[in-house]
Write a protein that holds these residues in place. Structure first.
Motif, PDB file in Angstrom:
ATOM      1  N   UNK A  92      39.865  68.437   8.149  1.00  0.00           N
ATOM      2  CA  UNK A  92      40.465  69.322   7.153  1.00  0.00           C
ATOM      3  C   UNK A  92      39.806  69.081   5.793  1.00  0.00           C
ATOM      4  N   UNK A  93      40.296  69.758   4.763  1.00  0.00           N
ATOM      5  CA  UNK A  93      39.643  69.670   3.456  1.00  0.00           C
ATOM      6  C   UNK A  93      39.815  68.310   2.786  1.00  0.00           C
ATOM      7  N   UNK A  94      40.660  67.452   3.368  1.00  0.00           N
ATOM      8  CA  UNK A  94      40.797  66.089   2.845  1.00  0.00           C
ATOM      9  C   UNK A  94      39.949  65.090   3.607  1.00  0.00           C
ATOM     10  N   UNK A  95      39.221  65.578   4.628  1.00  0.00           N
ATOM     11  CA  UNK A  95      38.411  64.684   5.438  1.00  0.00           C
ATOM     12  C   UNK A  95      39.148  64.090   6.620  1.00  0.00           C
ATOM     13  N   UNK A  96      40.410  64.525   6.815  1.00  0.00           N
ATOM     14  CA  UNK A  96      41.193  63.999   7.939  1.00  0.00           C
ATOM     15  C   UNK A  96      40.699  64.607   9.245  1.00  0.00           C
ATOM     16  N   UNK A  97      40.514  63.773  10.250  1.00  0.00           N
ATOM     17  CA  UNK A  97      40.076  64.237  11.570  1.00  0.00           C
ATOM     18  C   UNK A  97      41.213  64.987  12.248  1.00  0.00           C
ATOM     19  N   UNK A  98      40.946  66.227  12.687  1.00  0.00           N
ATOM     20  CA  UNK A  98      42.010  67.018  13.315  1.00  0.00           C
ATOM     21  C   UNK A  98      41.648  67.496  14.719  1.00  0.00           C
ATOM     22  N   UNK A  99      40.352  67.538  15.076  1.00  0.00           N
ATOM     23  CA  UNK A  99      39.976  68.023  16.414  1.00  0.00           C
ATOM     24  C   UNK A  99      38.611  67.470  16.813  1.00  0.00           C
ATOM     25  N   UNK A 100      38.449  67.225  18.143  1.00  0.00           N
ATOM     26  CA  UNK A 100      37.178  66.768  18.695  1.00  0.00           C
ATOM     27  C   UNK A 100      36.911  67.542  19.982  1.00  0.00           C
ATOM     28  N   UNK A 101      35.710  68.082  20.097  1.00  0.00           N
ATOM     29  CA  UNK A 101      35.278  68.768  21.314  1.00  0.00           C
ATOM     30  C   UNK A 101      34.540  67.750  22.191  1.00  0.00           C
ATOM     31  N   UNK A 102      35.174  67.324  23.279  1.00  0.00           N
ATOM     32  CA  UNK A 102      34.623  66.257  24.111  1.00  0.00           C
ATOM     33  C   UNK A 102      33.985  66.776  25.398  1.00  0.00           C
ATOM     34  N   UNK A 103      33.524  68.018  25.414  1.00  0.00           N
ATOM     35  CA  UNK A 103      32.803  68.506  26.581  1.00  0.00           C
ATOM     36  C   UNK A 103      31.451  67.789  26.708  1.00  0.00           C
ATOM     37  N   UNK A 104      30.881  67.716  27.915  1.00  0.00           N
ATOM     38  CA  UNK A 104      29.662  66.916  28.137  1.00  0.00           C
ATOM     39  C   UNK A 104      28.496  67.346  27.253  1.00  0.00           C
ATOM     40  N   UNK A 105      27.567  66.397  27.038  1.00  0.00           N
ATOM     41  CA  UNK A 105      26.371  66.636  26.229  1.00  0.00           C
ATOM     42  C   UNK A 105      25.157  66.083  26.964  1.00  0.00           C
ATOM     43  N   UNK A 106      23.964  66.437  26.486  1.00  0.00           N
ATOM     44  CA  UNK A 106      22.701  65.897  27.004  1.00  0.00           C
ATOM     45  C   UNK A 106      22.141  64.877  26.013  1.00  0.00           C
ATOM     46  N   UNK A 107      21.753  63.709  26.508  1.00  0.00           N
ATOM     47  CA  UNK A 107      21.025  62.730  25.712  1.00  0.00           C
ATOM     48  C   UNK A 107      19.533  62.877  26.008  1.00  0.00           C
ATOM     49  N   UNK A 108      18.723  62.668  25.001  1.00  0.00           N
ATOM     50  CA  UNK A 108      17.284  62.827  25.177  1.00  0.00           C
ATOM     51  C   UNK A 108      16.718  61.770  26.131  1.00  0.00           C
ATOM     52  N   UNK A 109      17.128  60.508  25.961  1.00  0.00           N
ATOM     53  CA  UNK A 109      16.600  59.448  26.817  1.00  0.00           C
ATOM     54  C   UNK A 109      17.575  58.274  26.828  1.00  0.00           C
ATOM     55  N   UNK A 110      17.658  57.600  27.967  1.00  0.00           N
ATOM     56  CA  UNK A 110      18.426  56.362  28.072  1.00  0.00           C
ATOM     57  C   UNK A 110      17.560  55.290  28.725  1.00  0.00           C
ATOM     58  N   UNK A 111      17.786  54.028  28.314  1.00  0.00           N
ATOM     59  CA  UNK A 111      17.035  52.891  28.863  1.00  0.00           C
ATOM     60  C   UNK A 111      18.004  51.748  29.149  1.00  0.00           C
ATOM     61  N   UNK A 112      17.910  51.207  30.356  1.00  0.00           N
ATOM     62  CA  UNK A 112      18.794  50.118  30.761  1.00  0.00           C
ATOM     63  C   UNK A 112      18.000  49.044  31.496  1.00  0.00           C
ATOM     64  N   UNK A 113      18.244  47.790  31.127  1.00  0.00           N
ATOM     65  CA  UNK A 113      17.694  46.649  31.845  1.00  0.00           C
ATOM     66  C   UNK A 113      18.841  45.692  32.132  1.00  0.00           C
TER      67      UNK A 113
END
Length: 926
Positions: free
Chosen positions: A583-604
């Motif tokens: 909102x106009x005070x900077x308070x968090x009011x909503x989040x869209x949590x549908x899936x996204x694509x990451x460019x790259x991941x690395x795991x060891x």
């Protein structure tokens, strides 16, 4: 070195003079030969898997009894650290085999009582390629008893030590295994009651606490655990046809699940003309409720039979899930706000009832069907062994039909997947066949395949690997996997749903806010490309009997990775600004949590595993005291020189001896085989030559039969019957050039030669004495990085960045240990999760989160009452009582901010409302 079954050698005691004898318990045969290299002679059960790699875990009947579980499904949960892949790709459930045959679904046998199992083998991921799967899942082979019948009834009651809710379950299972057939019926019902935030004293989020006495407490109308019920009915049937070597199985399952959860109350802020305001809650008689129900219909089938030198296996699995969710709408409070502002409604006055706003409906129908056809065999005999091939072809079909009244539209997504591939395993060197034996046994493996998706086109996969056994007790593997993977259909097409009043920690302000969360699918996701290296070692420890150590290194790299929306850190918000609403005070009011694509991941990742099992007391027959499994091979334990490995005790086994044994075996395994053996024993006791088997040496027969006598000189009929079962369960005198199934892996054959020498894997266990086991695994995350977009940001998940609210610990460990003796058993399960950190921003109001490490201990105590009270009949026979305490020390993870305070959204009782958990289970086997 080469191996043969003890059943064959016992038979040769009848077919020809011997210089050694074999006991009915399957002890190694002594032999006068000398030499540094030896041949150990022992049993191999029908349906065991011949593999160039040692099993990760083996359990015999006594080992399984020490776990104190009630079904195969429970056993699988208990050994999950050994059955789950550590390669980080989520390949799904392991590949399941029953008696060496791949089955259509785990549902076909998951409810079987553990008493029906003779042996369990857990094999590494590379073995999955031989059954038409990529090396991202392990293989579990369940070897069942040939004759078993039981009706099992079980009741459970469980609840947290602190109360609040309860769980109960009732289950009835019928299993009959006889004549090569299996019939299983299972009925299960479970129910769990509701747990609210008020019952755990959860502190409510600022702005949601009513400011007027008498208003209802929202904590009483917000659930931590939903009220749920589940009922499931399953029928399974299987049949083996001995004449053709074919087998057929079928499954049908119906399941209904329902749940009811609370999402709080309607809340409104009333402001008087004077500017004074108050938070009001209303609608205690009509709280916000989410009700869901699903019906699942599933069926599976499998068919297997030999086709020349190959084994053909076809499986199919299909399911239909219909689910409905009803989500209450929020009431319209605008009239109340207007009345308070106009001064016609006091902000602390009793509030009038509001019109019922109704509810939204989200309907989802999911259809899925999978099929796979594999043709496995060893068409070519190379100098170092048999070349193994697997051809696979399959078709998968999925459809999602969803409709949500909040979205105002219906979605239908369908995907077809035609897939196929070939796997080839080429032995290069061999100790067994004396081809560059000084190097050890080396096998090369390659797999190539394709998947043609109706919505993504054709994607490919390639795998290459090498297995090296430099010694009889050490396996080394290296595997490379490259493949393309599409997003799941649910990631693409799940219906869009908005959930109100979800407590969410906001790093930008350091506060926890009640926000509206949007979930569902994202049709713009791309196909993922994976490139993985895996190196592992599996060592049978020479200084501890029954112990095996496994080490594994994983290096995974992926691009265009479809993922659930990550935890809302400042870096994530910067990368996906259109997913966050303030909102106009900077308070968090909503989040869209549908899936996204990451460019790259690395795991060891580096993983260690130790398994240890054995017995103390009367279960030991040779070997060191307290050792597990059979005694180690030595010259006096039955040594045979390598140049005599293909010979009988006095020279090569002739065709005449082989034919004579097969005649004897046919007579022994007839319906009156027990009586036949008794007549032989009686004739020998009278000093007569047995008329049933003319031409055999009576003295050698007498020496063999004497091994079955009790201390009083009488014949022990149980041991005699066990001897008959041992011979009839084995296929004697296997030939490399014999027709039929030469690969000896998926067809239910008996004796198979070890591919690399040493002890044949899978000696039957002995239930006498005290049994113990220990399974320990420890994972170390060496690297976990995510490049959100091509130009950044780069998230280091091990150094303060995170995709979830649970952090990313570098260390984690699991331990499972138990002991079983004289009807009493105890099992300990311990889990450790290391500490981690989630960084905030550099802003004045931002904060870091520090997640402490956590160790929990679960305890199971059980008693087989029939054994404890020495009751062979009546109510206590086959009855077991179990008592469980989960999280014995009531441990909960502690999360603090930079000031050492616990944010409201990370209250320990909110993260884990259950804590210490107790339960009792009564089980009766009829």
């Amino acid at each position: 070195m080469r191996f043969t079954t003890s059943a064959s050698i016992i038979a040769l005691a009848i077919c020809a003079p011997l210089s050694a004898q074999e006991s009915a318990e399957g002890e190694p045969l002594p032999d006068a030969s000398s030499g540094d290299e030896i041949l150990v002679i022992a049993d191999r059960l029908r349906g065991q898997i011949e593999s160039s790699q040692a099993p990760i875990l083996e359990l015999d009947e006594a080992d399984i009894a020490a776990y104190g579980v009630s079904s195969i499904e429970d056993l699988l949960a208990a050994i999950e650290p050994q059955t789950g892949s550590s390669r980080g790709r989520g390949g799904g459930r392991p590949v399941f085999l029953v008696n060496g045959i791949r089955v259509g679904s785990f549902r076909e046998f998951r409810s079987y009582p553990p008493e029906a199992i003779r042996k369990v083998e857990v094999l590494p991921e590379e073995t999955a390629q031989k059954f038409g799967f990529p090396p991202d899942r392990r293989v579990i082979n369940f070897l069942l008893k040939d004759d078993f019948s039981a009706l099992t009834a079980e009741v459970e009651y469980e609840q947290p030590f602190d109360g609040g809710y309860s769980y109960n379950e009732q289950e009835l299972t019928l299993l009959k295994i006889t004549g090569g057939g299996r019939l299983n019926l299972n009925l299960e019902f479970s129910d769990r009651s509701l747990l609210t935030e008020a019952e755990r004293g959860i502190i409510q989020t600022p702005g949601s606490i009513p400011g007027v006495p008498g208003d209802p407490d929202p904590a009483q109308y917000r659930s931590l655990i939903a009220d749920s019920a589940n009922i499931e009915a399953t029928a399974n049937w299987a049949k083996a046809f001995t004449d053709s070597g074919a087998s057929l199985s079928a499954n049908g399952t119906y399941e209904r699940s329902s749940s009811r959860s609370l999402s709080g109350l309607n809340t409104v802020i009333l402001t008087a003309p004077s500017g004074e305001s108050a938070v009001r809650t209303l609608g205690a008689d009509n709280p916000l409720v989410r009700r869901s129900q699903s019906d699942t219909f599933s069926s599976a089938a499998s068919y297997s039979r030999p086709v020349g030198d190959f084994q053909l296996t076809a499986t199919a699995d299909a399911s239909y899930v219909s689910s409905t969710a009803k989500i209450d709408r929020r009431a319209d409070t605008s009239d109340l706000v207007a009345a308070a502002a106009a001064g016609t409604l006091a902000i602390d006055a009793a509030l009038p009832a509001l019109a019922d706003p109704g509810f939204d409906i989200a309907d989802t129908d999911t259809y899925s069907a999978t099929s796979k056809l594999t043709l496995r065999g060893t068409p070519v005999l190379l100098p170092a062994g048999e070349l193994s091939t697997t051809f696979d072809l399959g078709y998968d079909w999925d459809r999602i039909e969803s409709e949500d009244s909040r979205a105002g539209s219906a979605i239908q997504l369908t995907r077809g997947n035609v897939n196929g591939g070939i796997n080839v395993a080429v032995p290069v060197t061999s100790v067994r066949d004396d081809v560059l034996a000084a190097v050890g046994s080396v096998t090369l493996n390659g797999q190539a395949g394709f998947n043609h998706y109706s919505d993504f086109g054709t994607l490919y996969r390639l795998t290459g690997g090498v297995t090296w056994a430099p010694t009889d007790t050490l396996d080394l593997q290296a595997t490379y996997v490259w493949r393309e993977v599409p997003p799941s259909l649910s990631q693409l097409g799940s219906p869009q749903v908005e959930t109100l009043n979800v407590p969410t920690f906001d790093f930008a302000t350091g506060d926890t806010s009640l926000v509206t969360v949007t979930s569902g699918g994202n049709q713009n996701l791309k196909a993922e490309t994976q490139s993985d290296w895996n190196f592992s070692a599996n060592w049978e420890l020479p200084f501890i009997d029954g112990a095996r150590l496994r080490a594994e290194y994983v290096n995974n790299r992926s691009s265009d990775v479809s993922s659930s929306f990550p935890y809302l850190t400042p870096d994530v918000e910067a990368a996906f600004p259109d997913r966050v609403t303030r909102d106009n005070t900077g308070q968090l009011i909503a989040v869209d949590q549908r899936p996204v694509d990451f460019f790259e991941t690395r795991t060891k990742r580096l993983t260690f595993g130790l398994t240890l099992r054995g017995s103390i007391g009367s279960g030991d027959r040779g070997g060191r005291p307290g050792s597990g499994g059979p005694p180690r091979a030595s010259a006096r334990d039955g040594a045979v020189r390598p140049d005599r490995a293909a010979e009988g005790p006095r020279g090569p086994v002739t065709d005449e001896q082989r034919e004579r044994f097969m005649q004897f075996r046919e007579r022994l395994c007839a319906d009156d085989g027990d009586e036949f053996l008794k007549r032989v024993a009686q004739a020998l006791a009278a000093g007569e030559a047995p008329a049933d088997i003319p031409g055999f040496d009576p003295e050698r027969l007498r020496q063999m039969i004497d091994r079955f006598r009790s201390e009083d000189g009488s014949i022990d009929e149980e041991r005699l019957a066990a001897f008959r079962t041992r011979i009839c369960d084995s296929d004697a005198f296997p030939r490399a050039d014999a027709t039929g199934d030469r690969n000896g892996q998926e067809r239910a054959q008996g004796q198979q030669r070890s591919p690399r020498g040493g002890m044949p894997r899978g000696l039957p266990g002995r239930p006498q004495g005290t049994r113990y086991f220990l399974n320990l695994s420890h994972s170390i995350e060496l690297e976990r990085e995510i490049l959100i977009a091509e130009n950044g940001p780069l998230l280091d998940l091990l150094d303060g960045d995170s995709l979830t609210s649970s952090g990313n610990p570098r260390h984690s460990a699991q331990l499972e240990g138990g002991i079983f003796s004289n009807g009493y058993g105890m099992r300990l399960s311990a889990r450790y999760t290391g500490s981690s950190r989630i960084d905030g921003t550099d802003g004045a109001s931002s904060t870091n989160l520090f997640l402490d490490d956590l160790a929990t201990l679960d305890l199971r105590l059980f008693a087989d009452l029939g054994t404890v009270f020495k009751q062979d009949e009546g109510l206590l026979k086959g009855m077991r009582a179990s008592f469980r305490i989960d999280n014995v020390f009531d441990g909960r993870q502690r999360v603090t901010d930079s000031n050492g305070q616990t944010p409201i959204g990370f209250q320990p009782l909110l993260i884990d409302p259950v804590g210490r958990y107790v339960g009792i289970d009564l089980r009766k086997l009829f």
